[in-house]
Design a protein around this motif. Structure first.
Motif, PDB file in Angstrom:
ATOM      1  N   ALA A  28     -41.562 -20.405   1.756  1.00  0.00           N
ATOM      2  CA  ALA A  28     -42.042 -20.297   0.378  1.00  0.00           C
ATOM      3  C   ALA A  28     -42.193 -18.840  -0.071  1.00  0.00           C
ATOM      4  N   ALA A  29     -42.432 -17.928   0.864  1.00  0.00           N
ATOM      5  CA  ALA A  29     -42.807 -16.564   0.482  1.00  0.00           C
ATOM      6  C   ALA A  29     -41.791 -15.487   0.832  1.00  0.00           C
ATOM      7  N   VAL A  30     -40.916 -15.742   1.826  1.00  0.00           N
ATOM      8  CA  VAL A  30     -39.999 -14.706   2.310  1.00  0.00           C
ATOM      9  C   VAL A  30     -38.583 -15.005   1.811  1.00  0.00           C
ATOM     10  N   ALA A  31     -37.881 -13.970   1.387  1.00  0.00           N
ATOM     11  CA  ALA A  31     -36.511 -14.131   0.877  1.00  0.00           C
ATOM     12  C   ALA A  31     -35.616 -14.823   1.903  1.00  0.00           C
ATOM     13  N   ALA A  32     -34.796 -15.744   1.424  1.00  0.00           N
ATOM     14  CA  ALA A  32     -33.932 -16.546   2.305  1.00  0.00           C
ATOM     15  C   ALA A  32     -32.905 -15.695   3.050  1.00  0.00           C
ATOM     16  N   GLY A  33     -32.577 -14.523   2.503  1.00  0.00           N
ATOM     17  CA  GLY A  33     -31.578 -13.657   3.136  1.00  0.00           C
ATOM     18  C   GLY A  33     -32.049 -13.020   4.437  1.00  0.00           C
ATOM     19  N   VAL A  34     -33.354 -13.072   4.693  1.00  0.00           N
ATOM     20  CA  VAL A  34     -33.893 -12.532   5.953  1.00  0.00           C
ATOM     21  C   VAL A  34     -33.886 -13.662   6.980  1.00  0.00           C
ATOM     22  N   GLY A  35     -32.996 -13.575   7.962  1.00  0.00           N
ATOM     23  CA  GLY A  35     -32.863 -14.649   8.950  1.00  0.00           C
ATOM     24  C   GLY A  35     -33.786 -14.453  10.137  1.00  0.00           C
ATOM     25  N   SER A  36     -33.823 -15.448  11.015  1.00  0.00           N
ATOM     26  CA  SER A  36     -34.502 -15.318  12.315  1.00  0.00           C
ATOM     27  C   SER A  36     -33.691 -16.085  13.344  1.00  0.00           C
ATOM     28  N   VAL A  37     -33.594 -15.513  14.540  1.00  0.00           N
ATOM     29  CA  VAL A  37     -32.856 -16.173  15.629  1.00  0.00           C
ATOM     30  C   VAL A  37     -33.561 -17.467  16.021  1.00  0.00           C
ATOM     31  N   LEU A  38     -34.881 -17.415  16.126  1.00  0.00           N
ATOM     32  CA  LEU A  38     -35.678 -18.536  16.627  1.00  0.00           C
ATOM     33  C   LEU A  38     -36.981 -18.561  15.833  1.00  0.00           C
ATOM     34  N   PRO A  39     -37.261 -19.652  15.084  1.00  0.00           N
ATOM     35  CA  PRO A  39     -38.465 -19.690  14.240  1.00  0.00           C
ATOM     36  C   PRO A  39     -39.746 -19.953  15.032  1.00  0.00           C
TER      37      PRO A  39
END
Length: 444
Positions: A28-39
């Protein structure tokens, strides 16, 4: 000694319920373009372990992408950074300077290859360091062209996207890019048409020929290369390639820039990867492993080149932040005290033996490569055609994650599993991580 127990522990599925709650908030708060390998949301980390908010403990084979080589809460880093934090957080070195910045520059002059007079400028990120190295090379040579290589990765700013080879996800849709960037073939032994034994000299001859004909050596300000490629797939340039390029640069007044952002600070079993073939770069860019997890980067090089820029031409508000500089001095202290270069060489011995045995067993492993605590395997569909196998790579990474081993992928074709354990990882954890990897192969 680590305050965090150095044991893998799984008490929920990965990711656990608290991580899933945080993931919903993140979405909800962080831009979708910032990915993560493992949530999986970290709560604590040290040594070879990351503990998440659910209390699971994962074996860390990523080091925050080669950043936390000394561990994610190394005593000397925490001690020095905490002391600095209590004194002051910032004055801006360009306004009122402080000793920490000077001490880091002195340490870099001592540690980087070559016994010539050296100077440094400090920045925040690897991309900033590379961008500034290009600025310095251009003003020194009064030339504009920059030569880079296939599979190279140099950052995400506009200029460094232009320098970076891989389109997706780094460049797609973000152009137009900076001009005067020329890409040459890389000495990628595993995929060289006439075989790895011919690769170094042939690739060097090809690159030098293309630079001379397509760009003109007299127009080139800088040759920028990773002495051991990072995001491009942990490719070790075939022997002879780097020395030939370095000599060509020297003969033609070109600034030779070693991008050691991922490979520097003991990671490859030497303080810097370019030492392997005795390369002494004109400029060397560092970041990642420099400060034990605090944001810091540097350009270090020949004093006469570094001094080419006019006063005020280099800098930035946060460059060489005092807390980050204190962290760097703590990180360097730890590397020296524990001889982490030797430790990285030991990690290589263990990993090469284990990964080599897996390669004999599973023909999906086309290549085992790397140096020190910077190792990788390239996965293929067929060992004869060497067709890349990104699907198996993703599946293996996922299987490792489920069992509490954090691994990263990379490579131009998305088919490389890379291993970057902290150099301080314990022997048992290192072997347990390799056991998990082997079991993942058995299942997949």
């Amino acid at each position: 000694m680590s305050a965090l127990p150095q044991e893998r522990r799984l008490i929920t599925a990965i990711p656990g319920p608290k991580s899933q709650e945080l993931q919903a908030r993140r979405s909800a708060a962080v831009a979708a373009g910032v990915g993560s390998v493992l949530p999986v949301f970290a709560a604590r980390a040290d040594g070879g372990i990351i503990e998440d908010v659910d209390g699971n403990r994962l074996i860390d084979f990523g080091s925050g992408i080669a950043v936390t080589g000394v561990g994610a809460s190394a005593e000397a880093v925490v001690r020095r950074a905490s002391a600095q934090l209590a004194d002051f957080t910032h004055t801006c070195f360009m306004v009122t300077p402080y000793e920490g910045y000077v001490a880091v520059a002195e340490a870099l002059a001592e540690l980087t290859p070559g016994d010539h007079a050296k100077k440094s400028a400090l920045f925040n990120s690897g991309a900033e360091a590379v961008e500034n190295a290009v600025k310095i090379a251009r003003i020194h040579t009064k030339r504009q062209a920059v030569v880079v290589f296939d599979h190279g990765y140099h950052g995400r700013t506009n200029l460094t996207m232009a320098l970076t080879s891989k389109n997706m996800p780094y460049k797609q849709g973000f152009g137009p890019f900076a001009p005067e960037v020329y890409r040459m073939p890389m000495a990628y032994g595993y995929r060289w048409p006439t075989g790895p034994e011919n690769c170094g000299p042939e690739a060097a001859a090809q690159a030098i020929d293309q630079i001379s004909k397509q760009v003109g050596a007299d127009n080139v300000a800088a040759i920028v290369i990773e002495p051991l490629l990072g995001e491009g797939g942990f490719i070790e340039p075939a022997k002879g390639f780097l020395p030939a390029l370095s000599e060509f640069a020297r003969d033609n007044g070109i600034v030779f820039v070693a991008d050691e952002i991922q490979s520097g600070f003991c990671r490859t079993g030497q303080w810097f990867a370019c030492e392997d073939e005795g390369i002494v770069p004109d400029l060397i860019t560092t970041a990642k492993g420099i400060a034990g997890g605090l944001p810091l980067a540097a350009v270090t090089g020949r004093a006469e080149i570094m001094d080419a820029a006019h006063a005020g031409g280099l800098g930035g508000t946060y460059g060489g932040n005092p807390v980050a500089c204190a962290g760097a001095l703590g990180s360097i202290e730890t590397m020296k005290e524990l001889d982490l270069a030797a430790r990285a060489r030991h990690i290589e011995t263990v990993m090469k033996a284990r990964l080599g045995a897996m390669q004999e067993k599973y023909e999906i492993i086309g290549d085992v490569r790397g140096r020190g605590a910077m190792m990788a395997i390239e996965l293929v569909k067929d060992p004869t055609t060497k067709e890349p196998n990104p699907e198996a790579t993703a599946a293996l990474a996922k299987a490792c994650h489920q069992e509490g081993l954090l691994v990263l992928t990379c490579g131009t074709y998305g088919n490389v599993l890379r291993f970057l354990p902290p150099m301080v990882i314990g022997e048992e954890l290192l072997n347990e991580g390799l056991d998990i990897l082997e079991q993942a192969f058995t299942r997949i």
